[in-house]
Design an enzyme around this catalytic site. Structure first.
Site, PDB file in Angstrom:
ATOM      1  N   HIS A   1       2.483  -4.032  23.694  1.00 18.68           N
ATOM      2  CA  HIS A   1       3.319  -3.995  22.488  1.00 18.68           C
ATOM      3  C   HIS A   1       2.605  -4.717  21.350  1.00 18.68           C
ATOM      4  CE1 HIS A   1       7.647  -4.401  20.729  1.00 18.68           C
ATOM      5  NE2 HIS A   1       6.741  -4.425  19.756  1.00 18.68           N
TER       6      HIS A   1
ATOM      7  N   HIS B   1       1.059  -4.095  16.978  1.00 19.26           N
ATOM      8  CA  HIS B   1       1.083  -3.305  15.751  1.00 19.26           C
ATOM      9  C   HIS B   1      -0.296  -3.388  15.098  1.00 19.26           C
ATOM     10  CE1 HIS B   1       5.494  -2.940  15.896  1.00 19.26           C
ATOM     11  NE2 HIS B   1       5.429  -4.144  16.452  1.00 19.26           N
ATOM     12  N   LEU B   2      -1.003  -2.278  15.106  1.00 23.23           N
ATOM     13  CA  LEU B   2      -2.325  -2.221  14.472  1.00 23.23           C
ATOM     14  C   LEU B   2      -2.237  -1.768  13.026  1.00 23.23           C
ATOM     15  CD1 LEU B   2      -4.496  -0.828  17.420  1.00 23.23           C
ATOM     16  CD2 LEU B   2      -4.122  -3.211  16.720  1.00 23.23           C
ATOM     17  N   ARG B   3      -1.036  -1.355  12.598  1.00 22.50           N
ATOM     18  CA  ARG B   3      -0.697  -1.099  11.193  1.00 22.50           C
ATOM     19  C   ARG B   3      -1.356   0.135  10.580  1.00 22.50           C
ATOM     20  NH1 ARG B   3       3.828  -3.932  11.307  1.00 22.50           N
ATOM     21  NH2 ARG B   3       3.606  -6.195  11.036  1.00 22.50           N
TER      22      ARG B   3
ATOM     23  N   ASP C   1      10.185   1.611  17.900  1.00 26.77           N
ATOM     24  CA  ASP C   1      10.144   0.174  17.650  1.00 26.77           C
ATOM     25  C   ASP C   1      10.283  -0.135  16.162  1.00 26.77           C
ATOM     26  OD1 ASP C   1       9.821  -2.514  18.697  1.00 26.77           O
ATOM     27  OD2 ASP C   1       7.956  -2.538  17.557  1.00 26.77           O
TER      28      ASP C   1
ATOM     29  N   HIS D   1      10.658  -7.161  23.624  1.00 29.42           N
ATOM     30  CA  HIS D   1      10.835  -8.505  23.044  1.00 29.42           C
ATOM     31  C   HIS D   1      12.208  -9.140  23.314  1.00 29.42           C
ATOM     32  CE1 HIS D   1      12.406  -5.835  19.951  1.00 29.42           C
ATOM     33  NE2 HIS D   1      11.216  -5.590  19.427  1.00 29.42           N
TER      34      HIS D   1
ATOM     35  N   ASP E   1       3.660  -8.576  20.760  1.00 26.05           N
ATOM     36  CA  ASP E   1       4.320  -8.060  19.550  1.00 26.05           C
ATOM     37  C   ASP E   1       3.519  -8.491  18.322  1.00 26.05           C
ATOM     38  OD1 ASP E   1       6.052  -6.706  17.895  1.00 26.05           O
ATOM     39  OD2 ASP E   1       7.726  -8.111  18.123  1.00 26.05           O
TER      40      ASP E   1
ATOM     41  N   HIS F   1       0.614  -9.617   8.911  1.00 29.20           N
ATOM     42  CA  HIS F   1       1.005  -9.329   7.526  1.00 29.20           C
ATOM     43  C   HIS F   1       0.003  -9.957   6.569  1.00 29.20           C
ATOM     44  CE1 HIS F   1       4.887  -7.513   8.318  1.00 29.20           C
ATOM     45  NE2 HIS F   1       5.158  -8.493   9.169  1.00 29.20           N
TER      46      HIS F   1
END
Length: 436
Positions: free
Chosen positions: A60, A62-64, A152, A232, A305, A309
């Site tokens: 889980h 996030h590679l964006r 997600d 999560h 997770d 940012h």
């Protein structure tokens, strides 16, 4: 290339191996695991006092990419993962556009082939556009290389659609990863609903916002079948419901994240935007329940997770700051510090939750050290202490509540498919074969 790792403590939960031995890598594969291996190697590592473990598996993150490249890319994200000891990562589909089609899955795979430092496994959307209205075409997603399904960032609000998703996914033996959040209950919340939120004058997100959807999805899994995986997990109530579901034989697995077993909502004091995450950091009693769930096996997996940012998205305004923590580069250390060093979990138990267990849920060939398998290996100093400095993160996302904290356990080498991607704690040069 031939790499010989000498005299380390090999911990491989998939084979219940815990012994001091050597490990030989040749042409990208594990060639031998034995005592006192003698050979001419291109690179020799003295692993005395170190752990030799399977490359970590994060189910889980996030590679964006595509759409949010200012926050992270496949290139930067996978090197951040390598710095944390990960050799396989599964990326969530809440990109722009979402990963809801064969074309988008193929895009991620091709981009990863060209730019990734570690293996990337796309997760496809449950519904088209993540809109919760119409199921995506699961068969085409799987054919293109998706390993799981998730919307997600949002729950599938329509219970009929979620039930159909569980039934449909069963035909393709794909887990459905549920983001459990009732938007009506969570609406406009900033941090956990509790004394800290009241003291700071912030709107809280109640535990019930997670728990009502956990309960619903367990009921749907019981009635419709399918492979439900709850993402999560952060509350005591969720842990207990999952525990009872497993006792009843319902096919449910779950994960938590390092911040849910190590931090509480007290981290939000001072309106700390680095501590703003969804689900939010919870109360001390919730943290105790998460730890209990990890110890008794209710919680199967520790996932990061990883949610990086850019600075403008986090800023100093907690009301408008984005939710999320950059997690790749601290996950293993947080686990060693808060679970292993405290005696809550044995190293074997801890490593299992970050290697072969998530790999088994996803159905990927990863997370184990066996002769003939691809050489995905991490070498860790479990005793090394350091102060977290997010300014030194490889990830574009410097957003971490662990900044300035002392942690124990450092990844020194990460080897993916027999090539160095992390060497001596530094990202490897070139193709990883010119590091000695």
């Amino acid at each position: 290339m031939r790499i010989l790792i000498k005299g380390g403590r090999i911990i491989d939960p998939s084979s219940h191996t815990d012994k001091v031995s050597d490990l030989l890598i040749e042409e990208g594969f594990i060639k031998a695991i034995d005592y006192n291996i003698e050979c001419n190697a291109d690179s020799v590592i003295d692993a005395s006092g170190l752990w030799i473990i399977p490359g970590l598996v994060d189910m889980h993150c996030h590679l964006r990419e595509p759409g949010y490249e200012s926050k992270e890319t496949i290139y930067t994200g996978t090197r951040s993962a390598a710095a944390g000891g990960f050799t396989s990562v599964a990326c969530m589909p809440n990109t722009q556009p979402p990963i809801d089609s064969k074309l988008m899955v193929e895009y991620i795979r091709l981009k990863a082939e060209k730019e990734a430092a570690v293996k990337v496994y796309p997760i496809g959307c449950i519904t088209k556009g993540r809109e919760g209205k119409e199921l995506a075409t699961f068969g085409m997603l799987k054919e293109a290389g998706a390993v799981a399904l998730s919307d997600d960032g949002d729950s599938v609000a329509n219970s009929r659609i979620m039930r159909l998703a569980l039934q449909y996914a069963l035909s393709f033996d794909m887990p459905v990863i549920a983001h459990c959040e009732d938007k009506g209950l969570a609406a406009d919340g900033i941090i956990n609903d509790g004394a800290v939120a009241t003291r700071l004058g912030l709107k809280g997100i109640p535990a019930a916002a997670e728990e009502v959807i956990v309960a619903r999805d367990i009921v749907l899994a019981a009635s419709a079948g399918g492979r439900l995986h709850i993402a999560h997990v952060s509350t005591a109530g969720s842990v207990e419901m999952i525990r009872q579901a497993k006792r009843l034989g319902i096919n449910v697995t779950c994960e938590t994240c390092p911040h849910y077993f190590s931090l509480t909502d007290e981290m939000a004091e001072g309106y700390n935007t680095a501590a703003k995450v969804n689900p939010p950091l919870r109360s001390p009693s919730d943290v105790e329940a998460i730890i209990s769930g990890l110890k008794d096996g209710t919680i199967d997996v520790i996932a990061t997770d990883h949610a990086p940012h850019d600075l403008s998205s986090k800023g100093d305004d907690i009301y408008n700051a984005a939710f999320g923590i950059s997690g790749f580069e601290t996950a293993l250390s947080v686990g060693i510090t808060y679970l292993v060093d405290t005696g809550i979990l044995e190293p074997m138990q801890f490593i299992a939750k970050m290697t072969h267990v998530p790999a088994d849920i996803l159905g990927i060939n990863a997370g184990q050290l066996s002769i003939g398998l691809p050489a995905d290996v991490a070498i860790v100093d479990p005793y090394a202490e350091y102060t977290v400095d997010t300014g030194k993160f490889i990830s574009k996302g410097k957003n971490s509540p662990y900044d300035g904290m002392r942690l124990k356990g450092r990844v020194l080498y990460t080897i993916a498919d027999g090539r160095y991607v992390l060497y001596g704690g530094q990202i490897a040069k070139g193709d990883g074969n010119d590091n000695r």
